[in-house]
Design an enzyme around this catalytic site. Structure first.
Site, mmCIF file in Angstrom:
data_model
loop_
_atom_site.group_PDB
_atom_site.id
_atom_site.type_symbol
_atom_site.label_atom_id
_atom_site.label_comp_id
_atom_site.label_asym_id
_atom_site.label_seq_id
_atom_site.Cartn_x
_atom_site.Cartn_y
_atom_site.Cartn_z
ATOM 1 C CB SER A 1 -15.658 31.285 -10.607
ATOM 2 O OG SER A 1 -15.886 31.932 -11.852
ATOM 3 C CE1 TYR B 1 -20.582 29.198 -9.826
ATOM 4 C CE2 TYR B 1 -19.500 30.880 -11.165
ATOM 5 C CZ TYR B 1 -19.493 29.627 -10.572
ATOM 6 O OH TYR B 1 -18.413 28.807 -10.726
ATOM 7 C CE LYS C 1 -18.063 29.006 -7.261
ATOM 8 N NZ LYS C 1 -17.740 27.782 -6.498
#
Length: 235
Positions: free
Chosen positions: A133, A160, A164
């Site tokens: 991402s 998150y 990533k």
């Protein structure tokens, strides 16, 4: 026959990627935590069901053994399985929440790579795509305004985003260690899926395009890169 394994392939980007690759002639193993859903969707797509929970060593090893028995090798591995984690700010983040996200998004990819690398080693043109991402870009996080061309929106998603960023580093580590494989990270962009409550600004078809593109590179394709449809993403 191109043998492809996709983790987290029963919805969203993983499912659409599977649909696209089946259409191009790949034999796709549809990785699914829910075996019943995996069976149903595989029948619909013309794929092969593969029970696979990336948080379980036992499940991952069983999946690799299953593919080894049926196909003998893997040509393309798409590490797509991922979770968002609780929507909390950095001051609110606790270790348990971060660990849960890392267990799927990072350790899950490591488990799968560890189990499937021997099968990829039997391919003439092995390819690995790690679905990352733009939120994992340190450059974009440190200077959001300077990188809005490739990462339009910076969001406070510490668990998150951290996962990533870690997946990006793992991509580089594997690419350096395995120069005979094409190993890349991709940023699908902000895609409308169940993952984000369908709030994304682009369709699943648009988001899956970069995954499909990197999944179908040949031996002369890029490796050790971070890609989106617009081009390279700053690490």
């Amino acid at each position: 026959m191109t043998i492809t394994v996709i983790t987290g392939a029963t919805r969203g980007l993983g499912l659409h990627t599977a649909r696209r690759l089946v259409a191009t002639g790949h034999t796709v193993y549809l990785g699914a935590r829910d075996p019943d859903r995996g069976e149903a969707l595989s029948a619909e797509l013309g794929a092969r069901p593969l029970p696979l929970d990336v948080t379980s060593e036992t499940s991952v090893r069983a999946a690799a053994d299953h593919v080894r028995h049926e196909a003998g090798h893997v040509d393309v591995l798409v590490n797509n399985a991922g979770i968002a984690g609780a929507p909390v700010s950095a001051p609110e983040l606790d270790a348990a929440t971060l660990l849960e996200v890392l267990d799927t998004n990072v350790l899950g990819a490591v488990r799968v790579l560890r189990a499937f690398l021997p099968l990829l080693g039997h391919s003439r043109e092995p390819v690995v795509v790690n679905v990352s991402s733009g939120l994992g870009s340190l450059a974009a996080a440190s200077a959001p305004d300077a990188h809005r061309d490739t990462v339009p929106a910076w969001l406070p998603a510490p668990a998150y985003a951290t996962s990533k960023a870690a997946l990006n580093m793992l991509t580089l580590q594997y690419a350096h260690a395995l120069p005979g494989m094409r190993i890349n990270a991709v940023d699908p962009g902000y895609t409308a899926t169940d993952f984000n409550g369908n709030t994304g600004t682009q369709t699943v078809a648009e988001g899956a395009e970069i995954i499909v593109r990197l999944a179908t590179v040949g031996a002369d394709g890029p490796t050790g890169g971070f890609h989106q449809l617009k081009g390279a993403v700053s690490w």
